[in-house]
Design an enzyme around this catalytic site. Sequence first.
Site, short mmCIF file in Angstrom:
data_model
loop_
_atom_site.label_atom_id
_atom_site.label_comp_id
_atom_site.label_asym_id
_atom_site.label_seq_id
_atom_site.Cartn_x
_atom_site.Cartn_y
_atom_site.Cartn_z
N GLU A 81 -74.29 -26.23 -30.75
CA GLU A 81 -75.27 -27.28 -30.46
C GLU A 81 -75.49 -27.50 -28.96
OE1 GLU A 81 -77.15 -28.89 -32.45
OE2 GLU A 81 -76.25 -28.97 -34.44
N GLU A 112 -56.37 -15.87 -39.93
CA GLU A 112 -55.77 -16.88 -39.06
C GLU A 112 -54.32 -16.58 -38.74
OE1 GLU A 112 -54.18 -20.60 -41.66
OE2 GLU A 112 -56.35 -20.43 -41.51
#
Length: 297
Positions: A81, A112
Amino acid sequence: MAERPTEARHPSAEGLHAVPAAEVFSRLLNAQADAVDALRPALPALEKAAEAAARALAGGGRMAYAGAGSSGLMALADCLELAGTFGIPPDRTPMLFAGGASALLHMTGAVEDDPALAETDLARAALGPGDVVICLSASGGTPYTLAVARGAKARGAQVIGIANVAGSALLDMADFPLLLDTGPEVVAGSTRMAAATAQKVALNLMSVLVGIRLGHVHDGYMVNVVADNAKLRDRAARIVAAISGQDIAVARDALEQSEGAVKPAILIARGTAPEHARAALDASGGHLAPALAATTN
C-alpha cells in the site's frame, strides 16, 4: 502447546462449537477488540520503531518487510500500500516473504521452517547499513523470520521485531522490539486472528507516522498520492482544492501543470509558478507546510 500464550486455551473457547452464531461472533469480536487494545502499552516502542524507519527512508535507505504465513501476509499488505498511499517507490520497500509469490497462491507451512530461503531472499534484497527491516512473527520464533533478522543485522541493517510472545527470540535480537501481547486465540494457535489483527494495526500506525515524517501527509490528506486511476485522480483534485482553498477546476488545472504531483499542484493552485513551487518543496525537503509558508504572498 501451552508453552506459548498464542497456543494456550482462551476463556471464550469453552463450548464455542455449540453456541449460536451470534454468540460465536460476539466472542470473536470481543477477542479482536482486546487484540487492538493490546497495542496501547506498545505505543512507545512503536514510536521508536517508526521513527527509525522514517530516518532510514529519509536518509536514502530502505524499509524492508519480512515474515511468513499470516504474519507475512500482514507485512505484505502494508508494504504493497505504501506506493499508492504515500508515493514511496516499491524498490525502497522490499518484501521478503517465505516461499515467495507462489506461497501466496498456496500457503504451506514448510517454507517458514527453511532458513536457506531467508538467505536467498536476503541476498536478493541486498540489505545493509542505512536500511531497516520490519520482521513479524506471532511466536517470535519462526525460523525464516529469525534468519532474515540475523542476516540483516549481520549486514548492518537495523531490525524492528514485532512478535506476540514475550521473551521470544525475535524480540531479543531486534534493535527495536515490539511486543503485542495478545495472549491466547479463541481458536487455539490460529494467529491469523487476534495476533494478526494486532500486527496489522501496528503496521498501519507505523506506516502512517513514517508517511507523516517524510512529509507525505498534511492535515490528514495523502499529499504524495500517486494518482494512477480515475478514483485517485479525482481524490488528488479534491485534495488540491481542499488545501489550496480553490475550486475543483483550478485544482485540476494545477495538477495538469504539475504532471499529477499533488504537493506542487497545491502551491500552483494558490498562485505560485510551477518552477517556484518545485523549488520551495525542494527547499523544505518535500514538506508542504513550510513550502506553503514560504510561498504565501
